[in-house]
Design an enzyme around this catalytic site. Structure first.
Site, PDB file in Angstrom:
ATOM      1  CB  THR A   1      -0.916   0.011   1.248  1.00 32.44           C
ATOM      2  OG1 THR A   1      -1.822   1.092   1.153  1.00 32.44           O
ATOM      3  CG2 THR A   1      -0.094   0.169   2.513  1.00 32.44           C
ATOM      4  CB  THR A   2       1.232   4.335  -1.298  1.00 33.89           C
ATOM      5  OG1 THR A   2       2.063   3.494  -2.095  1.00 33.89           O
ATOM      6  CG2 THR A   2       1.935   5.669  -1.092  1.00 33.89           C
TER       7      THR A   2
END
Length: 305
Positions: A93-94
């Site tokens: 994810t970011t």
């Protein structure tokens, strides 16, 4: 849930939740040992265990032959050496968050992945916890969602009992202390808590091994190195609100362009003295083509990114 505990009112027998995974974690004691003590009333739930570390199993001293036949599923659970996942889960994810003169910004992509498969392109990775607090989530989706719900419940309960909101620092310490007993297991929660209390804007990073750090800027997840490349170059505390919005969107966009596990949309939240506010969700897919077209015309800039 919070009102029930304050008023001592329950829809069901209170003891039914006493030995739940949530209760075990919040009490900070050994889940395996507590599970053994309850005997035939033991609930069946997944307990993350590392293969390299043997599990304390005091229930082996219990005479299982004396247990009722109706608890055969419990017997098989107690005799099991480990609770194993059927396959390894790869995820990424970011998420990012930073403080500036106008409050705290939280931004994240919306792609949830499992192994090499995109399970959900529009998941919610920024979760409101209280009126003054939001949290970004990175790690296993189920773990993050469960612990953010627990944290939200505890914050509401604290406000009802003490007539004031729990500080962001206190919330971070509460989450850190609750996660610490699971250090060394497969529990995976990497969260940032973005809020505003009587001390002003506050930002904390909490990890599932009990780590608790205070800072001005954090980026978490597989796409964080790419997000940091933008944040380190352009971040400064005296940004305007519009500049902060553009920086957060641009950092997430560059991370999703380079990281296969990040993508979908960008969610943006702004926390101020009045509370948190969702700025919006923007689709990142057309932004790539808009940037390419802008580069062909010599500008290379897309409004808002």
């Amino acid at each position: 849930m919070a009102l029930q505990e304050v008023c001592h009112f329950y829809d069901s027998v209170p003891s039914s939740s006493e030995h739940s995974p949530v209760a075990l974690a919040l009490e900070g004691c050994c889940a395996e040992y507590r599970s053994a003590k309850v005997g035939h009333s033991l609930p069946v739930f997944y307990l993350p265990v590392m293969k390299s570390q043997p599990v304390c199993q005091p229930w082996k001293t219990i005479n299982l032959s004396t247990m009722p036949s109706s608890t055969s599923s419990v017997k098989s659970f107690m005799l099991a050496e480990e609770s194993k996942r059927p396959f390894d889960l790869s995820h990424g994810t970011t998420t990012l968050s930073f403080k500036f003169q106008g409050g705290v910004i939280a931004a994240a992509d919306t792609r949830s992945s499992c192994a090499k498969k995109v399970e959900c392109p529009s998941s919610q990775k920024i979760i409101p916890i209280h009126s003054h607090l939001v949290g970004t989530t990175s790690g296993t989706s189920a773990d993050c969602t469960l612990w953010k719900r627990i944290l939200s419940y505890k914050c509401r309960l604290y406000q009802l009992q003490n007539k004031r909101t729990l500080t962001v620092r206190g919330t971070a310490k509460l989450l850190s202390g609750a996660l610490f007993p699971f250090k060394g297991t497969e529990l995976c929660v990497a969260a940032t808590l973005c809020g505003w209390d009587h001390t002003g804007p506050a930002l904390y990073y909490v990890y599932s091994d009990g780590t608790c750090l205070e800072g001005d800027l954090f980026s978490v997840g597989s796409g964080s190195p790419y997000a940091y490349s933008i944040l380190d170059r352009e971040y400064h505390f005296d940004m305007s609100v519009d500049e902060a919005y553009c920086l957060a969107r641009r950092a997430v966009y560059h991370a999703t362009h380079r990281d296969a596990y990040s993508g979908g949309n960008v969610d943006l939240y702004h926390v101020t003295k009045e509370g948190w506010r969702k700025i919006g969700r923007e689709n990142l897919f057309p932004v790539y083509y808009e940037k390419k077209e802008a580069q062909l015309h010599g500008s290379g800039e897309v409004p808002g990114f």
